[in-house]
Motif scaffolding. Structure first.
Motif, short mmCIF file in Angstrom:
data_model
loop_
_atom_site.label_atom_id
_atom_site.label_comp_id
_atom_site.label_asym_id
_atom_site.label_seq_id
_atom_site.Cartn_x
_atom_site.Cartn_y
_atom_site.Cartn_z
N LEU A 58 0.83 -1.20 0.00
CA LEU A 58 0.00 0.00 0.00
C LEU A 58 0.86 1.25 0.00
O LEU A 58 0.55 2.23 -0.68
N ARG A 59 1.95 1.23 0.73
CA ARG A 59 2.84 2.39 0.76
C ARG A 59 3.42 2.65 -0.63
O ARG A 59 3.50 3.79 -1.09
N GLY A 60 3.81 1.57 -1.31
CA GLY A 60 4.35 1.73 -2.66
C GLY A 60 3.31 2.28 -3.63
O GLY A 60 3.62 3.13 -4.47
N LEU A 61 2.06 1.83 -3.50
CA LEU A 61 1.00 2.33 -4.36
C LEU A 61 0.66 3.78 -4.04
O LEU A 61 0.34 4.57 -4.94
N GLU A 62 0.74 4.15 -2.77
CA GLU A 62 0.54 5.56 -2.40
C GLU A 62 1.63 6.43 -2.99
O GLU A 62 1.36 7.50 -3.55
N ASP A 63 2.87 5.98 -2.87
CA ASP A 63 4.00 6.75 -3.39
C ASP A 63 3.89 6.95 -4.90
O ASP A 63 4.33 7.97 -5.44
N ALA A 64 3.30 5.96 -5.58
CA ALA A 64 3.15 6.03 -7.04
C ALA A 64 1.90 6.80 -7.46
O ALA A 64 1.65 6.97 -8.66
N GLY A 65 1.09 7.27 -6.49
CA GLY A 65 -0.10 8.02 -6.82
C GLY A 65 -1.26 7.17 -7.30
O GLY A 65 -2.20 7.68 -7.91
N VAL A 66 -1.23 5.86 -6.99
CA VAL A 66 -2.29 4.95 -7.42
C VAL A 66 -3.38 4.85 -6.36
O VAL A 66 -4.56 4.70 -6.66
N VAL A 67 -2.98 4.94 -5.09
CA VAL A 67 -3.87 4.76 -3.95
C VAL A 67 -3.71 5.92 -2.99
O VAL A 67 -2.62 6.51 -2.89
N ARG A 68 -4.77 6.28 -2.30
CA ARG A 68 -4.67 7.29 -1.24
C ARG A 68 -5.48 6.84 -0.03
O ARG A 68 -6.42 6.04 -0.16
N ARG A 69 -5.12 7.36 1.13
CA ARG A 69 -5.89 7.12 2.34
C ARG A 69 -6.88 8.26 2.54
O ARG A 69 -6.56 9.43 2.29
N THR A 70 -8.05 7.92 2.97
CA THR A 70 -9.08 8.92 3.21
C THR A 70 -10.01 8.41 4.30
O THR A 70 -9.84 7.30 4.81
N THR A 71 -10.99 9.23 4.68
CA THR A 71 -11.96 8.85 5.69
C THR A 71 -13.35 8.94 5.08
O THR A 71 -13.70 9.96 4.47
N LEU A 72 -14.12 7.88 5.23
CA LEU A 72 -15.48 7.90 4.70
C LEU A 72 -16.32 8.91 5.46
O LEU A 72 -16.12 9.12 6.67
N PRO A 73 -17.26 9.56 4.79
CA PRO A 73 -18.12 10.53 5.47
C PRO A 73 -19.01 9.86 6.50
O PRO A 73 -19.24 8.64 6.43
N PRO A 74 -19.55 10.63 7.46
CA PRO A 74 -20.48 10.07 8.44
C PRO A 74 -21.68 9.44 7.71
O PRO A 74 -22.04 9.87 6.61
#
Length: 229
Positions: A58-74
C-alpha cells in the motif's frame, strides 16, 4: 545501473510493471476497484498476504499516486484506502486481464472455495464496449449466494462495486452462485431462471433483467470449474 525494484527501461510497460509488478499488488488494486476498503477488509480478502507485506504494498501504491488514504463521510467515518484517478485508470486493463483469465484451464493448486462472483462481474463489466452503454444510467443490485454487490452504469461505463446499491436500484435480484454462473456463462437464459424460480427479482422489469444479464454475458466457458464440479 538499475536497482532491484525497477527494470531500468524507458518503456511504458516496463514503467507500469515497476509500480505494479510485485506479487499481490494487482490483487490489492483489484479489491479497490470494487470500492474503498479498510486495511482490515483488504487483509481479510487477501489472508495469505500478511499485514506487513500489505502495508509495504500500500505504501508503494501511495508513493506512485495509485492509492490514497481517506476517511469515509459520516455515519461510517472510518479510515479507508481508495484508488486515485490514476488508479481508477487500471479498471479497463485489469478487467481485460481478468476476462482473458476466465478462459484459462483449471489448476489443481486453486481452491474453488475462493470463487467470488463479484470478481467475475468485475472482470466482465470492466471491458464492456462503450457503444453498448450509450444512453444507459442504471444500477443493478445482486445478492448471489452470500455476496452482495452492485453494478452501476453511467457516463458510458459499467462498474462493479462492493455492497448494496447507494440508491434504489433499477434491478435487484437474488440467486445461488451456480445460477448466476450458468446465466452469465451461457448455461441458461435469465428469463428461464426467473420462470423456474432459480432467480428471484425483487425490483425490476423483465426487460431490465434481460438487459443486465445480456451485458454481463458473452463469455462462454466451462463454468463448473468455478464450483469444483
Amino acid at each position: 545501473m538499475t536497482t532491484a525494484r525497477t527494470y531500468g527501461q524507458m518503456c511504458p510497460l516496463a514503467r507500469s510493471m515497476d509500480v505494479l509488478g510485485e506479487r499481490w499488488t494487482f490483487l490489492i488494486v483489484r479489491e479497490l476497484l470494487l470500492g474503498p476498503k479498510r486495511f482490515k477488509d483488504l487483509g481479510d480478502s487477501l489472508p495469505a498476504l500478511g499485514p506487513n507485506r500489505l502495508t509495504a504494498r500500500l505504501r508503494g501504491l501511495e508513493d506512485a499516486g495509485v492509492v490514497r488514504r481517506t476517511t469515509l463521510p459520516p455515519p461510517a467515518g472510518v479510515a479507508v484506502y481508495e484508488l486515485t484517478e490514476r488508479g481508477e485508470g487500471l479498471r479497463e486493463p485489469l478487467g481485460a486481464l481478468g476476462r482473458w483469465g476466465l478462459g484459462l484451464p483449471p489448476s489443481p493448486d486453486i481452491d474453488t472455495k475462493t470463487t467470488r462472483v463479484d470478481l467475475i462481474a468485475l472482470s466482465v463489466s470492466s471491458v464492456i464496449a462503450p457503444d453498448r452503454l450509450v444512453g444507459l444510467k442504471e444500477i443493478y443490485e445482486m445478492h448471489v449466494g452470500k455476496e452482495t454487490f452492485h453494478v452501476e452504469i453511467a457516463d458510458g461505463r459499467m462498474r462493479t462495486r462492493s455492497g448494496p446499491a447507494p440508491v434504489r436500484p433499477d434491478l435487484e435480484i437474488t440467486c445461488r452462485v451456480r445460477t448466476f454462473l450458468k446465466v452469465i456463462f451461457g448455461g441458461s437464459r435469465a428469463a428461464d431462471a426467473v420462470r423456474s424460480g432459480e432467480l428471484q427479482v425483487a425490483v425490476g422489469s423483465e426487460e431490465v433483467v434481460e438487459r443486465a444479464f445480456d451485458l454481463l454475458s458473452g463469455t462462454e466457458i466451462d463454468y463448473p470449474v468455478y464450483l469444483g464440479v
